[in-house]
Design an enzyme around this catalytic site. Structure first.
Site, PDB file in Angstrom:
ATOM      1  N   GLY A  84     -40.083  10.810  59.040  1.00 10.17           N
ATOM      2  CA  GLY A  84     -38.925  11.405  59.691  1.00 10.17           C
ATOM      3  C   GLY A  84     -39.235  12.740  60.322  1.00 10.17           C
ATOM      4  N   ARG A  85     -39.981  13.590  59.594  1.00  9.50           N
ATOM      5  CA  ARG A  85     -40.233  14.949  60.075  1.00  9.50           C
ATOM      6  C   ARG A  85     -41.364  14.985  61.100  1.00  9.50           C
ATOM      7  NH1 ARG A  85     -38.397  19.054  56.781  1.00  9.50           N
ATOM      8  NH2 ARG A  85     -40.307  20.276  56.880  1.00  9.50           N
TER       9      ARG A  85
ATOM     10  N   VAL B  69     -30.914  18.318  59.839  1.00  6.42           N
ATOM     11  CA  VAL B  69     -31.279  17.231  58.934  1.00  6.42           C
ATOM     12  C   VAL B  69     -32.752  17.268  58.544  1.00  6.42           C
ATOM     13  CG1 VAL B  69     -29.452  15.772  59.845  1.00  6.42           C
ATOM     14  CG2 VAL B  69     -31.735  15.633  60.840  1.00  6.42           C
ATOM     15  N   GLU B  70     -33.072  16.555  57.476  1.00  4.29           N
ATOM     16  CA  GLU B  70     -34.429  16.394  56.945  1.00  4.29           C
ATOM     17  C   GLU B  70     -35.156  17.729  56.792  1.00  4.29           C
ATOM     18  OE1 GLU B  70     -36.762  13.132  57.504  1.00  4.29           O
ATOM     19  OE2 GLU B  70     -35.286  11.897  58.536  1.00  4.29           O
ATOM     20  N   GLY B  71     -34.458  18.676  56.162  1.00  2.00           N
ATOM     21  CA  GLY B  71     -34.995  20.006  55.952  1.00  2.00           C
ATOM     22  C   GLY B  71     -34.517  20.935  57.045  1.00  2.00           C
TER      23      GLY B  71
END
Length: 845
Positions: free
Chosen positions: A378-379, A501-503
């Site tokens: 994802g990141r 999102v995602e951190g």
């Protein structure tokens, strides 16, 4: 005189030995030779020679005889470290140790091996991947418009959902043996980039099942039975997955989630089985409202010790069908007017069997490590691709708009006030696409680049926000009025989602990039920490001794390298001989900054210790330096891989200069705010002995970049390569047609202007006269041909369609926003309640 010469030689020799990180034996031999010369030449007083020789003999003996060195130095330091080392929780340790290091370790080494980076082959798609991108992705984009998705359906239409399932979009990352497509990370990135240039709702819908979630976790950690049951169903879209991590009380601090599961016996399908009783409350879960399979993160407890001797087992991941009794799911959030499916879910005392834990009972408590290692998808792939896709749309559409939109009788794109944001847009996109590609390549090489993924997610989503903000400024009123002809507003509104999102980016910048990178990428630090915790005392002593003195030599070497490269302007740094001549200096300066980062990082960690974790601003700036070095590396790699094209050089030069200037500012920010002012002064003299080397990119360079964006060319096409170019009456298609028409009409308009300046023709519009009449007069006067007149009229008509802004009835079109034929692509006139024809009254001259 000879004594002075000896002193100079001694100083230079010492710096040279430190510069090359010479071994203790080499250092001892060199010092012995210098002292011998002093004795033979009577260069120093005898008493001083005796003192220096005795001190040297003692130091050489202690430092080069390991047992003696350990007894007198290392063991004492080790004992001190063990006392002051803060305790590290399992989740902290797993987060730090998760993933792998790659080019980030080279950048932290102070002397990156550029040949290693340049040897990475240019990524390529397989024929199957290219066919999917050229046909399936194109067809999917053609099924939707952003306006209809957002304002009519509030979701993807059912036939689009079915298309996504049937064509395998949800199984791109699932291996072929389980029914998926088994695409590379680069192919995944290319697909996400193209989708993001057209529809955020489609891109997020496709992104989630191929990123962090049930499919990714099952592929790496699931039991074979779990894989064979779920992966084919996920690949075919028979299951819609989501992953529930965020709790209302645990967002950025995800490791502290209060959701829990108690190991116990319970009933399942008429049998008494061992399992967990779950209670959870989640929110912000993408695809949650329509998911059939819930990936759930919770903390497992075993108070009755049914599976072991620990009460708190740790974070665990399980798969729960959303049809399971007690699962509450289906409600929606509305994230900034974006309509991808996103919502909360919850449950209380929901019993699940143990074999629903991903990986089964042996993986109880292993969930945090699983999540940390799988974040790269994802990141490192999806979100950087999403940001890059939005930037490509903004650059291509805004560049075209700036050429066809005129004010003060000139295209707005030629004004310096507009050139400035256009330059940022082009330079940022060039660097973003380079970084997106290199990070995906790292994943395809087998890496799990935790630090580089964090950098890519942070900086590509942030730069996407800058690019889209600049686009909004250029487009002006058209950009702030919603409607089917607005090409930028949806991206503008939804970008904070990617930032969050995602951190969240603030968290990633302040705590993760340097906080994790310093420990993982440093050649000694993590190993030293491990040695201090080694229960085998003898092994710990030997390992720590070797690491400690290796670390000390590394730090002093970084200091010497930084100082020497600063004094020499890094002109003597060796780089690969076959790099482009115009980039040679960049490799040298990046090497200098890499050494300076290693030096500052060691000084910061050595003097601040655990307090550096609380100095988030310092940590963030150190992370910024590492990030800029990575982004510059990716940019240089791209320029070489694409054949060093001269037309692309302005983009490369601007991106590098801008990033290096920002890295330089980050250095200054660290030093200016360093708590120990004496050390701060030393660091400044070492890092910038002759002053700051970088200035902002020049206006002339910015002019070249801006002109590239507003002029059709192969360079402009390469910059926006891989995006979806619609047909029909969608906004970007209108801009593309208008741009071609305006450029085609420019020679004829130039003839009219020239005739007007000579007084042979009056190019001013008369009362009630439009461009058609003016063109007709010019034909009659013999200034232009009939064909040229047609090109002028066509350009003006297409331009009017581009600059038109949607308007609605008093009810803002509510009565008209009813579902329409799902297979029809609507133009602005179809969706707007009434569209007025604007008189073509713009003067040509």
């Amino acid at each position: 005189m000879l004594t002075l010469l000896w002193l100079v030689v001694s100083l230079l020799a010492t710096i040279a030995l430190f510069y090359v990180n010479a071994s203790g034996v080499a250092f001892a031999l060199a010092v012995a030779a210098l002292l011998g010369a002093s004795w033979v030449g009577h260069l120093l007083p005898v008493a001083l020679n005796v003192t220096l020789t005795a001190a040297f003999a003692l130091a050489a003996l202690v430092l080069n005889v390991p047992p003696l060195r350990r007894a007198l130095i290392s063991d004492r330091v080790l004992a001190g470290f063990r006392k002051v080392m803060p305790p590290m929780s399992d989740t902290e340790r797993e987060a730090i140790e998760a993933g792998t290091v790659w080019w980030d370790a080279e950048l932290f080494s102070g002397k990156p091996n550029w040949a290693r980076l340049l040897a990475v082959p240019k990524p390529a798609l397989t024929s199957e991947e290219q066919r999917f991108l050229d046909h399936d992705v194109e067809e999917l984009c053609g099924l939707v418009t952003d306006w209809e998705t957002t304002h009519v359906y509030k979701d993807l239409p059912p036939h689009v959902w079915q298309f996504i399932k049937d064509r395998g979009f949800l199984g791109m990352s699932i291996a072929k043996e389980y029914g998926g497509k088994g695409f590379s990370a680069y192919a995944h990135s290319q697909v996400m980039t193209k989708l993001s240039t057209h529809s955020g709702t489609v891109s997020v819908t496709v992104m989630v099942p191929n990123s962090l979630g049930p499919g990714e976790l099952l592929a790496h950690y699931g039991t074979e039975a779990q894989k064979r049951h779920y992966l084919p169903r996920l690949a075919k879209g028979l299951e819609i997955p989501c992953f529930a991590l965020t709790n209302p009380h645990a967002g950025s601090d995800a490791a502290s989630i209060p959701d829990f599961g108690i190991v116990c016996w319970g009933e399942h399908e008429g049998k008494r089985v061992l399992g967990l009783k779950l209670t959870w409350d989640k929110r912000y879960i993408t695809l949650g409202p329509v998911a059939t399979l819930l990936g759930l993160a919770f903390r497992a407890y075993d108070p009755d010790h049914l599976v072991g001797d620990k009460d708190d087992i740790g974070i665990t991941c399980a798969l729960v069908p959303t049809s399971h009794p007690g699962v509450q799911i289906g409600r929606r959030h509305m994230p900034l007017n974006a309509v991808f499916q996103n919502g909360p879910n919850w449950g209380k005392d929901v019993f699940i069997p143990m074999d629903w834990v991903i990986g089964g009972q042996p993986m109880l408590g292993r969930g945090w490590r699983m999540l940390m290692e799988c974040l790269a998808a994802g990141r490192g792939i999806s979100l950087p691709a999403t940001g890059t896709g939005m930037a490509k749309l903004a650059v291509r559409a805004t560049g075209g708009y700036a050429r066809v939109r005129q004010q003060f009788k000139l295209p707005i794109g030629v004004f310096e006030g507009i050139e400035e944001p256009l330059t940022r847009m082009g330079g940022n996109l060039y660097m973003m696409d380079a970084t997106r590609t290199l990070t995906a390549q790292a994943v395809d090489l087998g890496e799990k680049p935790a630090v580089l993924s964090g950098i890519a997610k942070l900086h590509l989503t942030e730069r996407a926000r800058v690019v889209v903000n600049d686009a909004m400024d250029i487009v002006g009123g058209k950009g702030i009025c919603m409607g089917p002809s607005n090409f930028i507003a949806s991206a503008y509104m939804s970008l904070p989602v990617a930032i969050t999102v995602e951190g969240a980016n603030i968290l990633t910048r302040s705590l993760i990039v340097f906080g994790q990178g310093a420990i993982r990428c440093h050649p000694f630090l993590l190993k030293e920490m491990s040695a201090t915790r080694n229960a085998d005392r003898a092994m710990a002593r030997r390992a720590f001794d070797k690491l400690l003195f290796g670390h000390l030599r590394f730090t002093v070497s970084s200091l010497a390298r930084t100082l020497v490269m600063g004094l020499t302007g890094s002109h003597f740094v060796r780089v690969p001989a076959d790099v482009a001549p115009e980039t040679h200096r960049y490799y040298q300066q990046l090497t200098r900054f890499s050494a300076a980062l290693a030096f500052l990082a060691d000084v910061s960690m050595g003097t601040l210790g655990g307090a550096l974790k609380r100095k988030e601003k310092l940590s963030a700036r150190l992370g910024d330096i590492l990030s800029m070095l990575y982004l510059c590396s990716a940019t240089l790699k791209r320029f070489e891989a694409e054949g060093r094209k001269a037309e692309d050089a302005p983009l490369m030069h601007w991106a590098i200069w801008d990033a290096m200037y920002k890295a330089q500012n980050a250095f200054e920010g660290v030093i200016s705010n360093f708590p120990n002012r004496f050390l701060a002064e030393v660091m400044w003299r070492v890092v910038f002995p002759l002053g700051r080397p970088y200035e902002v990119p020049s206006d002339d360079l910015g002019h070249d970049v801006a002109r590239l964006l507003i002029t059709p060319s192969e360079a402009r096409d390469r910059l926006t390569a891989g995006m979806y170019l619609p047909v029909g009456e969608q906004p970007l298609a209108q801009i593309e047609r208008a741009l071609k028409a305006v450029i085609a009409a420019e020679p004829a308009e130039a003839k009219i202007k020239a005739a007007s300046r000579l007084g042979a023709f009056d190019a001013k519009l008369g009362p009630g006269e439009d461009v058609d009449a003016l063109a007709a007069r010019a034909v009659a006067a013999g200034v232009i041909t009939a064909a040229e007149a047609e090109s002028i009229v066509a350009a003006r008509e297409l331009t009017e369609r581009v600059i038109r802004v949607d308007d609605f009835a008093q009810d803002l079109g509510t009565s008209l926003l009813q579902p329409v034929s799902p297979v029809t692509v609507h133009d602005a006139a179809t969706m707007a309640p009434h569209v007025r024809e604007t008189p073509r009254r713009r003067a040509i001259a």
